[in-house]
Design a protein around this motif. Sequence first.
Motif, short mmCIF file in Angstrom:
data_model
loop_
_atom_site.label_atom_id
_atom_site.label_comp_id
_atom_site.label_asym_id
_atom_site.label_seq_id
_atom_site.Cartn_x
_atom_site.Cartn_y
_atom_site.Cartn_z
N ARG A 168 50.44 64.28 -34.06
CA ARG A 168 50.06 63.19 -34.97
C ARG A 168 51.28 62.35 -35.34
O ARG A 168 51.22 61.12 -35.38
N LEU A 169 52.39 63.03 -35.63
CA LEU A 169 53.57 62.33 -36.11
C LEU A 169 54.31 61.59 -35.00
O LEU A 169 55.04 60.63 -35.26
N THR A 170 54.15 62.06 -33.76
CA THR A 170 54.95 61.47 -32.67
C THR A 170 54.11 60.71 -31.65
O THR A 170 54.64 60.30 -30.61
N SER A 171 52.82 60.52 -31.91
CA SER A 171 51.97 59.84 -30.93
C SER A 171 52.49 58.45 -30.57
O SER A 171 52.34 58.00 -29.43
N TRP A 172 53.13 57.78 -31.54
CA TRP A 172 53.65 56.44 -31.27
C TRP A 172 54.80 56.48 -30.26
O TRP A 172 55.11 55.46 -29.61
N LEU A 173 55.42 57.66 -30.06
CA LEU A 173 56.54 57.77 -29.14
C LEU A 173 56.10 57.86 -27.68
O LEU A 173 56.89 57.58 -26.77
N TYR A 174 54.86 58.27 -27.45
CA TYR A 174 54.41 58.55 -26.09
C TYR A 174 54.62 57.37 -25.14
O TYR A 174 55.19 57.55 -24.05
N PRO A 175 54.20 56.15 -25.49
CA PRO A 175 54.43 55.04 -24.55
C PRO A 175 55.90 54.81 -24.24
O PRO A 175 56.25 54.43 -23.12
N VAL A 176 56.75 55.08 -25.23
CA VAL A 176 58.19 54.89 -25.03
C VAL A 176 58.72 55.94 -24.06
O VAL A 176 59.43 55.64 -23.10
N ILE A 177 58.34 57.20 -24.31
CA ILE A 177 58.81 58.29 -23.44
C ILE A 177 58.29 58.10 -22.02
O ILE A 177 59.01 58.32 -21.05
N ARG A 178 57.04 57.69 -21.90
CA ARG A 178 56.46 57.49 -20.58
C ARG A 178 57.20 56.40 -19.82
O ARG A 178 57.36 56.47 -18.59
N ARG A 179 57.69 55.40 -20.55
CA ARG A 179 58.41 54.30 -19.90
C ARG A 179 59.83 54.69 -19.50
O ARG A 179 60.29 54.35 -18.42
N VAL A 180 60.53 55.42 -20.38
CA VAL A 180 61.94 55.71 -20.12
C VAL A 180 62.16 57.02 -19.37
O VAL A 180 63.20 57.21 -18.74
N ALA A 181 61.19 57.94 -19.44
CA ALA A 181 61.35 59.24 -18.76
C ALA A 181 60.04 59.67 -18.11
O ALA A 181 59.48 60.71 -18.44
N PRO A 182 59.51 58.86 -17.18
CA PRO A 182 58.19 59.15 -16.61
C PRO A 182 58.12 60.48 -15.86
O PRO A 182 57.04 61.06 -15.74
N ARG A 183 59.26 60.97 -15.39
CA ARG A 183 59.25 62.24 -14.64
C ARG A 183 59.06 63.45 -15.55
O ARG A 183 58.91 64.58 -15.07
N HIS A 184 59.09 63.22 -16.86
CA HIS A 184 58.96 64.34 -17.80
C HIS A 184 57.71 64.24 -18.65
O HIS A 184 57.55 64.99 -19.62
#
Length: 219
Positions: A168-184
């Motif tokens: 809940r607290l980090t859901s906003w981070l998912y698009p960012v992580i997917r963009r900068v570290a898609p392999r993870h």
Amino acid sequence: MILFGASGMVGQGVLRACLEDPDVTEVLAVARRPLSRTAPKLRVVLHSEFTDLTAIAGELAGADACFYCLGVSAAGRDAAEYETITYTYTLAAARTVAAGNPTLTFLYVSGEGADSTETGRSSWARVKGRAENALLAMDMHAYAFRPGWIQPVHGETSGTRWYRVMYRLTSWLYPVIRRVAPRHVTGTEQMGRAMLAATRLNGAGPRVLRTADINRLAA
């Protein structure tokens, strides 16, 4: 198909993928309690003692594949309890479903950072690695999935309270992580599709699959 851990976040994603796949005729979910989801090709077998599956061995015989998504976080658990759930439960399930069935495909949800050398400093990683090694040495087609960040895609929820809070607290981070570290980064839908795809490999290909491999199989 046999499914352990159907009530967990990854297990929910795998169950959804199996129920939507026309090639899957039945999903037998092994659980301690009835599942909230029902479907014509879903059958639930209730069992409480996961160190010994003898009582339901007949129900588990002859399956094509077993998706083992049952697992817990090491946080807040003593080492013995974590090892029992992560290693002992897993091997008990594998030995039961693979008995006399060398063509079975066993798909184990491990985790990024699992230590296949079994010598590292992290206790949880050593236990995961030991489970992987034991499964890969068995007479069956075994695959260890090591996802990193898994994003719930269709409303799946973790059974662990602090995981639910974290998502809940980090859901906003998912698009960012997917963009900068898609392999993870992967998702519950990709996990389900990739695990289904691995059942069709007949033991071929890499048997330890990291996030990039998972996403490639799911594509």
